[in-house]
Design a protein around this motif. Structure first.
Motif, PDB file in Angstrom:
ATOM      1  N   ASP A 211       0.801  -1.220   0.000  1.00 12.62           N
ATOM      2  CA  ASP A 211       0.000   0.000   0.000  1.00 12.62           C
ATOM      3  C   ASP A 211       0.836   1.273   0.000  1.00 12.62           C
ATOM      4  N   GLU A 212       2.161   1.146   0.080  1.00 10.29           N
ATOM      5  CA  GLU A 212       3.004   2.334   0.054  1.00 10.29           C
ATOM      6  C   GLU A 212       3.139   2.850  -1.377  1.00 10.29           C
ATOM      7  N   PRO A 213       3.226   4.191  -1.550  1.00  9.17           N
ATOM      8  CA  PRO A 213       3.242   4.787  -2.898  1.00  9.17           C
ATOM      9  C   PRO A 213       4.393   4.291  -3.784  1.00  9.17           C
ATOM     10  N   ASP A 217       5.848   1.857  -8.124  1.00 12.69           N
ATOM     11  CA  ASP A 217       6.915   2.416  -8.961  1.00 12.69           C
ATOM     12  C   ASP A 217       8.101   1.456  -9.060  1.00 12.69           C
TER      13      ASP A 217
END
Length: 537
Positions: A211-213, A217
């Motif tokens: 769930d981390e941004p 990426d």
């Protein structure tokens, strides 16, 4: 005619003799003997016979025509090359050999040269009686009589088809060798950089929750890295420099296992038909390479089909003799397992077929392909001592036939089952040697996370110094290509005092140090750069 042989003080002469009886007079009952010296004439006749024999037996094609182009004479070489007999050719026009490969401008230039009374020289592709093409270097000369009138044309042509094929094969081999060396250099440096990128990205991903941004990426970075690594592997496969571990497999069973994957690859609109040979189809190949062959050929077939269509896979056994192979460039005699991949797509024209296996050649739209797929297939097949043929017709479809040596008497080798859990170390000491600092640091971090004690060295000399003070080293992990001393030489030096030392080689390109023709030497363990945490474990 009398032949006076040469002797002491006597030249060789030819005489024509005639005898006439005397009917009356003082010499009635006698004869008048006439001798005419015909030496010059006989010598000229001999030269003409010699010339005729030379022309008839010449390996060059010789054609004599009238000024309007009607064939008056052809020699045996013409018959052998063209397939037409002299009886069939005489009275015809050389247009019977026309292939359509020369344009109108070529013939305009030829006739303009001849009408000026000059000799025409050029290369042309002609057609045999059976429809096959051949290439010849032609020299056509006008022939004039004493009055300067044009009486004939004489063409002296040399069949250069085989020579051109040999030159093309040599040029292709040299070009492939050059590209192979380039691919090796690119793979070594590029895979080092990819190894650092993917290694750090993978370790970073382990420290993040989904769930981390940054999680998404970094996943994209890994995907791009893996895709880049695949392109590098395609380059090495094309150059027959891919590191492989071949084993005996049954081609039919291997294709059975791949059918679901191939079905997803080609999509729902295209039918996949599979017709296996009734008996065993044993070959020796790295299973990963077989996957590459089938995937690339099926993707190529899929992209050739617009809308709905069919891709057909078949296997068979073929025994090829020398006579058959002599008629087809690239074929070699022997017993082969043949895998054919056919499609009902748009087919290919002659020009496309001529460039089909060249790297980065593609007829697809920009962004739809790298142009390495079929080049990869060709390289893999060649590396496994086989060959590939293509039959295609525009608007009808294409068939690729991959021939791989049959290993009928060999036993099928079963691979070890893979485990989903990563094995962990128990504090063993590992010496990792790598001249690229980024790879060294990534490798150290991965190994420490897996539970190993890690010693690092940036080169062979440093590795020897470190090993001298550490008797407990259980495993050496070393780059293959390093300045001063390669990885194999380093392992040999270290094993002099540690006969049981285990060694794992790593590289983006081995340069035949631990593998020959891409096949690992016996007893050698290897990990391909760029590697993942799972690969190292």
């Amino acid at each position: 005619e009398c032949h006076v042989l040469p002797g002491e003080g006597r030249e060789e002469r030819w005489l024509q003799h005639s005898s006439q009886p005397i009917q009356a007079g003082l010499y009635a009952g006698g004869r008048i003997e006439h001798y005419y010296d015909i030496t010059d004439r006989k010598m000229a006749e001999g030269r003409r016979r010699l010339l005729a024999t030379a022309i008839e037996q010449s390996s060059d094609i010789i054609i004599i025509t009238t000024p309007d182009g009607t064939i008056e004479y052809v020699n045996k070489a013409f018959e052998q090359v063209s397939g037409y007999t002299a009886a069939e050719a005489v009275g015809q026009n050389p247009r019977i050999l026309k292939s359509g490969r020369q344009d109108a401008a070529f013939y305009r230039n030829m006739w303009a040269t001849l009408k000026r009374g000059e000799v025409f020289e050029g290369r042309m592709v002609n057609r045999r009686k059976d429809g096959a093409s051949y290439t010849e270097d032609a020299t056509i000369s006008p022939v004039f009589d004493e009055a300067g009138r044009l009486v004939n044309y004489v063409a002296v042509n040399r069949d250069v088809t085989e020579r051109l094929q040999i030159e093309a094969e040599l040029h292709h081999a040299q070009r492939m060798e050059s590209i192979g060396r380039l691919a090796g250099g690119v793979a070594h440096d590029f895979n080092n950089m990819l190894g650092a990128i993917m290694g750090y990205a993978e370790m970073a991903l382990e420290r993040l929750t989904p769930d981390e941004p940054l999680h998404g990426d970094i996943q994209e970075i890994l995907k791009a890295g893996k895709r880049s690594a695949e392109i590098t592997q395609q380059l090495l496969a094309f150059a027959s420099r891919q590191i492989v571990t071949p084993r005996i497999i049954d081609l039919n069973a291997a294709i059975d296992d791949m059918l679901k994957m191939l079905g997803r690859l080609i999509g729902e609109n295209i039918s996949l038909a599979w017709t296996p040979h009734a008996g065993d189809c044993k070959i020796e190949i790295d299973p990963a390479q077989l996957n590459q062959i089938l995937a690339n050929l099926c993707v190529n077939a899929r992209d050739a089909i617009t809308g709905q269509g069919t891709i057909s896979l078949t296997t068979r056994i073929a025994a090829l003799d020398r006579d058959t192979c002599a008629k087809h460039q690239g074929m070699t005699p022997g017993c082969f397992v043949v895998l054919t991949v056919s499609d009902t797509g748009h087919g290919m024209d002659r020009e496309t077929l001529e460039h089909l296996f060249e790297p980065f050649y593609t007829t697809k739209a920009q962004g739809k392909g790298t142009g390495l797929g079929l080049a990869t297939v060709h390289g893999i097949v060649k590396q496994n001592h086989g060959f590939i043929t293509v039959d295609s017709e525009p608007g009808i479809g294409t068939t690729f036939a991959v021939h791989l040596p049959c290993r009928a008497d060999a036993e099928v080798e079963v691979s070890d089952d893979e485990t989903s859990e990563l094995p962990q170390g128990r504090g063993e000491t590992v010496l990792i040697v790598e001249d690229e600092l980024a790879i060294l640091q990534v490798g150290k971090a991965i190994l420490e996370e897996l539970g190993y004690q890690v010693l690092t060295a940036t080169g062979p000399e440093e590795a020897l110094q470190i090993a001298g003070g550490n008797e407990g080293i259980a495993l050496l992990i070393t780059d293959v290509v390093m300045p001063g001393m390669n990885g194999r030489e380093l392992a040999s030096r270290l094993r002099l005092g540690r006969p049981g030392l285990k060694c794992l080689f790593m590289s983006g390109y081995t340069a035949n140090i631990i593998a020959h023709h891409g096949v690992l030497d016996k007893g050698v363990h290897f990990i391909q750069k760029p590697f993942t945490r799972q690969d190292v474990a």
